[in-house]
Motif scaffolding. Sequence first.
Motif, PDB file in Angstrom:
ATOM      1  N   VAL A   1       6.616  76.739  44.151  1.00 34.22           N
ATOM      2  CA  VAL A   1       7.514  77.889  43.968  1.00 34.22           C
ATOM      3  C   VAL A   1       8.323  77.684  42.704  1.00 34.22           C
ATOM      4  N   GLU A   2       8.274  78.660  41.803  1.00 30.66           N
ATOM      5  CA  GLU A   2       9.017  78.584  40.544  1.00 30.66           C
ATOM      6  C   GLU A   2      10.291  79.424  40.587  1.00 30.66           C
ATOM      7  N   ASP A   3      10.194  80.649  41.092  1.00 32.40           N
ATOM      8  CA  ASP A   3      11.347  81.551  41.127  1.00 32.40           C
ATOM      9  C   ASP A   3      11.727  81.815  42.577  1.00 32.40           C
ATOM     10  N   ILE A   4      13.020  81.716  42.859  1.00 33.50           N
ATOM     11  CA  ILE A   4      13.507  81.930  44.218  1.00 33.50           C
ATOM     12  C   ILE A   4      14.284  83.239  44.270  1.00 33.50           C
ATOM     13  N   ASP A   5      13.853  84.123  45.154  1.00 30.70           N
ATOM     14  CA  ASP A   5      14.538  85.393  45.372  1.00 30.70           C
ATOM     15  C   ASP A   5      14.959  85.472  46.833  1.00 30.70           C
TER      16      ASP A   5
ATOM     17  N   GLU B   1      23.190  81.297  59.013  1.00 26.76           N
ATOM     18  CA  GLU B   1      23.222  81.169  60.466  1.00 26.76           C
ATOM     19  C   GLU B   1      23.325  82.515  61.164  1.00 26.76           C
ATOM     20  N   ASP B   2      23.805  83.538  60.468  1.00 26.05           N
ATOM     21  CA  ASP B   2      23.951  84.871  61.067  1.00 26.05           C
ATOM     22  C   ASP B   2      22.755  85.769  60.778  1.00 26.05           C
ATOM     23  N   GLY B   3      21.735  85.230  60.084  1.00 22.92           N
ATOM     24  CA  GLY B   3      20.568  86.044  59.759  1.00 22.92           C
ATOM     25  C   GLY B   3      20.820  87.061  58.676  1.00 22.92           C
ATOM     26  N   ALA B   4      21.855  86.808  57.841  1.00 28.23           N
ATOM     27  CA  ALA B   4      22.224  87.794  56.819  1.00 28.23           C
ATOM     28  C   ALA B   4      21.501  87.575  55.502  1.00 28.23           C
ATOM     29  N   ILE B   5      20.700  86.528  55.407  1.00 31.94           N
ATOM     30  CA  ILE B   5      19.974  86.264  54.155  1.00 31.94           C
ATOM     31  C   ILE B   5      18.589  85.728  54.483  1.00 31.94           C
ATOM     32  N   ARG B   6      17.602  86.159  53.699  1.00 27.36           N
ATOM     33  CA  ARG B   6      16.223  85.683  53.871  1.00 27.36           C
ATOM     34  C   ARG B   6      15.598  85.474  52.496  1.00 27.36           C
ATOM     35  N   PHE B   7      14.692  84.504  52.426  1.00 29.60           N
ATOM     36  CA  PHE B   7      13.844  84.394  51.242  1.00 29.60           C
ATOM     37  C   PHE B   7      12.886  85.589  51.240  1.00 29.60           C
ATOM     38  N   VAL B   8      12.490  86.015  50.037  1.00 32.25           N
ATOM     39  CA  VAL B   8      11.629  87.190  49.959  1.00 32.25           C
ATOM     40  C   VAL B   8      10.690  87.093  48.754  1.00 32.25           C
ATOM     41  N   GLY B   9       9.570  87.790  48.845  1.00 27.71           N
ATOM     42  CA  GLY B   9       8.682  87.946  47.683  1.00 27.71           C
ATOM     43  C   GLY B   9       7.873  86.727  47.330  1.00 27.71           C
ATOM     44  N   GLY B  10       7.867  86.438  46.018  1.00 29.32           N
ATOM     45  CA  GLY B  10       6.995  85.391  45.507  1.00 29.32           C
ATOM     46  C   GLY B  10       7.235  84.026  46.105  1.00 29.32           C
ATOM     47  N   ALA B  11       8.486  83.694  46.410  1.00 30.72           N
ATOM     48  CA  ALA B  11       8.781  82.380  46.981  1.00 30.72           C
ATOM     49  C   ALA B  11       8.100  82.216  48.333  1.00 30.72           C
ATOM     50  N   VAL B  12       8.115  83.274  49.155  1.00 33.35           N
ATOM     51  CA  VAL B  12       7.465  83.229  50.464  1.00 33.35           C
ATOM     52  C   VAL B  12       5.946  83.235  50.289  1.00 33.35           C
TER      53      VAL B  12
ATOM     54  N   ASP C   1       4.059  82.336  47.706  1.00 30.85           N
ATOM     55  CA  ASP C   1       3.527  81.113  47.126  1.00 30.85           C
ATOM     56  C   ASP C   1       3.622  79.945  48.096  1.00 30.85           C
ATOM     57  N   SER C   2       4.682  79.887  48.889  1.00 28.45           N
ATOM     58  CA  SER C   2       4.801  78.822  49.891  1.00 28.45           C
ATOM     59  C   SER C   2       3.667  78.911  50.910  1.00 28.45           C
TER      60      SER C   2
END
Length: 377
Positions: A31-35, A11-22, A24-25
């Motif tokens: 999506v196989e690996d979540i970073d 909720e504070d914007g302190a974490i985001r999905f990144v890389g292959g997960a984004v 591939d989506s």
Amino acid sequence: MEKLLAALGEEDGAIRFVGGAVRDSLMGIAVEDIDCATLHDPHEVVRRLEAAGIKAVPTGIEHGTITAVSNGTVVEVTTLRADVSTDGRRATVAFSSDWQEDAARRDFTINALYADPATGEIFDFFGGKDDLEARRVRFIGEPLQRIAEDHLRILRFFRFHARFGQGAPDAAGLAACTRRANDLMALSRERVADELLKLLRLPDPRETVALMHDGGIFAPVLPEITAQGIERLASLIDTEQAAGLEPAAIRRLAALLPQDEKSARDVAARLRLSKARTQRLARAAAPCAMLPHEQAYRQSKEAALDRLAIEGRADAMADLADWDVPVLPLKGGDLIARGITQGPEVARTLRAIETAWIDAGFPTGEAFEKIVAKALA
């Protein structure tokens, strides 16, 4: 996943999905690996995860990476970073609070996409979305600099092109990889092997592999790969597709190499392959004097199918595919019960029976008993 995101400040914007997960989506790929990337330093990540009842494994804490494990879900969480120094194999990093600075140290534009888990907003600092749409693999910034930071990016460039690219590769990236191919010699052979096998297990990497050969990419680490090997790989992939055979990286590597066991074992040792992979590579690369069913019995069905596929013998593959490898219906104890004296004679007789049984096509019942009777006569 929800608990992890909440613990790390979704909720504070302190974490985001990144890389292959984004990436591939956006491409509609499962999506196989979540970073995830986060503003929190790694020790704070550990504290927050453990407070939420989530297992935190410090897999690469010195580089800011924590593996979070919860209810069977595994997520790599890495603190935003900037490179302080690199030597082509490893980097010294400093933690950061700047998302674009973190993106700038990544390899390709399509791997530097971030997504806000709360809103779904995509953050794209270097044109990765346009490159995805164009099916183009492009280094972030100056390709030679990216390669100098991590030499493995040469192989990754080709793997990502084989998986996501269309048409000719990015010209600047290709030129840089070709120019710096000798840098691959500085890498550990395990890293080279891992990246090469990932490339070879893609559905159809033949054009990319041929491009790598033409550009001299293999020469520093696998000089055994020649034009004949490239042709064998192309033929093998045709055979795999016609036979409905799943891609196998070791089988495809065997096709690329000279067709003899010694070369295969030399390459396996250089790449530090496991014992099982070495055995499979050696058997697949070497022509076999045995007929397919005998090879399947004496070695393995996998070995026989690998060799038939490399030789392009689709009919023989179809004949072998549904065959259940039999077990010799006789043991040494059975021979002793029939009057053979314990000792070397038992083993000799058993081998003779087995050979005759194989030559006769693995018969059972009365036909097998005739083979046994003849051996005991």
